[in-house]
Write a protein that holds these residues in place. Structure first.
Motif, short mmCIF file in Angstrom:
data_model
loop_
_atom_site.label_atom_id
_atom_site.label_comp_id
_atom_site.label_asym_id
_atom_site.label_seq_id
_atom_site.Cartn_x
_atom_site.Cartn_y
_atom_site.Cartn_z
N TYR A 176 0.83 -1.21 0.00
CA TYR A 176 0.00 0.00 0.00
C TYR A 176 0.86 1.25 0.00
CZ TYR A 176 -4.39 -2.52 0.68
OH TYR A 176 -5.49 -3.32 0.50
N LEU A 177 1.96 1.21 0.73
CA LEU A 177 2.88 2.34 0.74
C LEU A 177 3.46 2.56 -0.65
CD1 LEU A 177 4.39 4.53 2.34
CD2 LEU A 177 6.17 2.82 2.81
N GLN A 178 3.78 1.46 -1.33
CA GLN A 178 4.32 1.56 -2.68
C GLN A 178 3.32 2.18 -3.64
OE1 GLN A 178 5.82 -2.18 -4.16
NE2 GLN A 178 6.48 -1.32 -6.12
N LEU A 179 2.03 1.95 -3.40
CA LEU A 179 1.00 2.55 -4.25
C LEU A 179 1.07 4.07 -4.24
CD1 LEU A 179 -2.25 0.48 -3.50
CD2 LEU A 179 -0.84 0.40 -5.57
N THR A 180 1.52 4.64 -3.13
CA THR A 180 1.54 6.11 -2.99
C THR A 180 2.76 6.75 -3.65
OG1 THR A 180 2.72 6.08 -0.87
CG2 THR A 180 0.31 5.91 -0.79
N LYS A 181 3.64 5.94 -4.25
CA LYS A 181 4.87 6.45 -4.87
C LYS A 181 5.59 7.38 -3.90
CE LYS A 181 3.13 6.17 -9.63
NZ LYS A 181 2.95 6.88 -10.92
N PRO A 182 6.07 6.85 -2.77
CA PRO A 182 6.58 7.70 -1.69
C PRO A 182 7.70 8.65 -2.08
CG PRO A 182 7.11 5.37 -1.34
CD PRO A 182 6.12 5.42 -2.43
N ARG A 183 8.61 8.23 -2.96
CA ARG A 183 9.71 9.13 -3.34
C ARG A 183 9.22 10.30 -4.19
NH1 ARG A 183 14.41 5.27 -5.61
NH2 ARG A 183 12.59 4.32 -6.64
N ALA A 185 -3.61 13.32 -0.58
CA ALA A 185 -4.17 13.54 -1.91
C ALA A 185 -3.19 13.10 -2.99
CB ALA A 185 -4.53 15.01 -2.09
N SER A 186 -1.91 13.41 -2.79
CA SER A 186 -0.88 12.99 -3.75
C SER A 186 -0.77 11.46 -3.78
CB SER A 186 0.47 13.60 -3.38
OG SER A 186 0.41 15.01 -3.37
N GLY A 187 -0.85 10.84 -2.62
CA GLY A 187 -0.82 9.38 -2.55
C GLY A 187 -2.02 8.76 -3.21
N SER A 188 -3.18 9.38 -3.04
CA SER A 188 -4.39 8.89 -3.70
C SER A 188 -4.27 8.97 -5.21
CB SER A 188 -5.60 9.71 -3.23
OG SER A 188 -6.76 9.36 -3.96
N ALA A 189 -3.76 10.10 -5.71
CA ALA A 189 -3.57 10.26 -7.16
C ALA A 189 -2.60 9.22 -7.69
CB ALA A 189 -3.06 11.66 -7.46
N ALA A 190 -1.54 8.94 -6.91
CA ALA A 190 -0.57 7.93 -7.32
C ALA A 190 -1.20 6.54 -7.37
CB ALA A 190 0.62 7.93 -6.36
N ALA A 191 -2.06 6.24 -6.40
CA ALA A 191 -2.73 4.94 -6.37
C ALA A 191 -3.68 4.80 -7.57
CB ALA A 191 -3.50 4.78 -5.07
N PHE A 192 -4.39 5.87 -7.91
CA PHE A 192 -5.23 5.83 -9.11
C PHE A 192 -4.39 5.62 -10.36
CE2 PHE A 192 -8.64 8.03 -6.62
CZ PHE A 192 -9.68 7.17 -6.94
N VAL A 194 -6.87 -1.82 -4.48
CA VAL A 194 -6.25 -0.56 -4.89
C VAL A 194 -7.30 0.53 -5.04
CG1 VAL A 194 -4.90 0.59 -6.68
CG2 VAL A 194 -4.34 -1.75 -6.02
N LEU A 195 -8.45 0.18 -5.62
CA LEU A 195 -9.52 1.16 -5.80
C LEU A 195 -10.03 1.68 -4.46
CD1 LEU A 195 -11.51 2.69 -7.59
CD2 LEU A 195 -12.99 0.66 -7.57
N VAL A 196 -10.29 0.78 -3.54
CA VAL A 196 -10.79 1.17 -2.21
C VAL A 196 -9.76 2.05 -1.52
CG1 VAL A 196 -11.39 0.33 0.09
CG2 VAL A 196 -12.32 -0.81 -1.94
N PHE A 197 -8.51 1.66 -1.58
CA PHE A 197 -7.44 2.44 -0.94
C PHE A 197 -7.35 3.84 -1.54
CE2 PHE A 197 -2.93 3.78 -0.97
CZ PHE A 197 -2.70 3.84 0.40
N LEU A 243 -10.55 5.93 -0.52
CA LEU A 243 -10.55 6.29 0.91
C LEU A 243 -9.48 7.34 1.22
CD1 LEU A 243 -11.12 2.85 2.69
CD2 LEU A 243 -12.77 4.70 2.32
N LEU A 244 -8.30 7.17 0.64
CA LEU A 244 -7.23 8.14 0.87
C LEU A 244 -7.60 9.50 0.30
CD1 LEU A 244 -4.44 8.08 2.22
CD2 LEU A 244 -3.43 7.67 -0.03
N GLY A 245 -8.23 9.49 -0.87
CA GLY A 245 -8.67 10.76 -1.47
C GLY A 245 -9.73 11.45 -0.64
#
Length: 300
Positions: A8-15, A51-58, A88-91, A94-96
């Motif tokens: 899930y952390l990787q989904l947010t593209k942390p770097r 919000a940035s993490g949500s956009a990255a997950a999308f 991934v969709l739920v994450f 919800l994050l957004g």
């Protein structure tokens, strides 16, 4: 969800998100003479990060097919099957939603609205449409990634400001040479995934010229804060050095010593942006002692 925390952390593209949030936080500090109010600093940073993490997950969700075909992205959690489409969709949703609640209720409405626009711009306008529609995708879609310093500014002040818009313009112009350098190196990946990146549709030589031209434009744009009186000599001198090095890389890229040189340009561009925004903050704090007539205009 805790069992897949790493995925899930990787989904947010942390770097990537860390760089965006860094620019947003610098925008917060530039908006006021001293330390920003703790509420805006803490909840603004949190909301912008979510919000940035949500956009990255999308982005992961929409690019699932592409990610499976590209070596750079083949290990992403959705591409490998570590996470399902539903997870991934739920994450992402919800994050957004959480980001909008934090920004809307604990920061201010303007920041929430602008952040939502950036989320939609990156996740839907760029990822779902522009990325597949035109080789100018990263230019047009770059606005979504350029907005963080504006969000940081509005989180603290509640309104837009010309200086914040200049910071947005800097990132907007920085994005094409930054990303096209990567695209040159990864052009076979993009061709295999049928993504019309500029090196795929128009060739490497054509893209190198565009990297050089946008770098020249970037040099001009980075001088605007000093020319318009928002920064002083600390920023101007530091930016000039960073610009000369970037220009060297862009010129050298026209006839690179090896295939990997494009990645050196890409890596330098990241250091460049971080250093440029660090200089903005240093200049902001040192301005009274270091400037010679260039005075940061008060927040209007």
């Amino acid at each position: 969800m805790t069992a897949h925390f790493k995925e899930y952390l990787q989904l947010t593209k942390p770097r990537v998100v860390a760089l965006l949030v860094f620019c947003a936080v610098i925008g917060m500090f530039l908006a006021v003479p001293g330390i920003p109010p703790w509420r805006a600093l803490v909840f603004g940073t949190l909301g912008i990060w979510m919000a940035s993490g949500s956009a990255a997950a999308f982005n992961h969700l929409i690019d699932e097919r592409i990610d499976k075909l590209m070596a750079r992205t083949a290990r992403r959690p959705l591409a490998t099957g570590a996470l399902s489409v539903r997870q991934v969709l739920v994450f992402a949703v919800l994050l957004g939603i959480a980001s909008m609640l934090v920004l809307g209720l604990l920061v201010n409405t303007l920041t929430a609205v602008l952040t939502f626009g950036g989320l939609i711009g990156y996740a839907l306008v760029y990822t779902a449409y522009l990325k597949r529609a035109t080789p100018q995708n990263i230019v047009i879609g770059g606005l979504a990634g350029a907005i963080p310093p504006v969000l940081g500014w509005t989180a603290v002040t509640g309104h837009l400001h010309a200086f914040a818009l200049q910071l947005c313009l800097i990132i907007f112009v920085w994005t094409p040479p930054h990303f096209w350098a990567l695209a040159i190196f990864r052009r076979e990946d993009y061709a295999r995934a049928q993504v019309p990146m500029l090196p795929v549709t128009h060739g490497v030589a054509y893209t190198r010229w565009h990297v050089l031209l946008y770098t020249v434009l970037l040099v001009v744009v980075t001088l605007l804060p000093a020319l318009t009186g928002y920064t002083g000599l600390v920023y101007l001198g530091g930016a000039a050095v960073l610009d000369v090095v970037f220009l060297y890389y862009a010129i050298r890229l026209m006839n690179p010593p090896d295939e990997y040189f494009a990645m050196r340009v890409f890596h330098y561009s990241i250091v460049y942006l971080m250093a440029l925004f660090a200089l903005l903050l240093a200049d902001h704090w040192l301005l009274p002692a270091a400037s010679s007539g260039l005075v940061l205009q008060p927040v209007g």
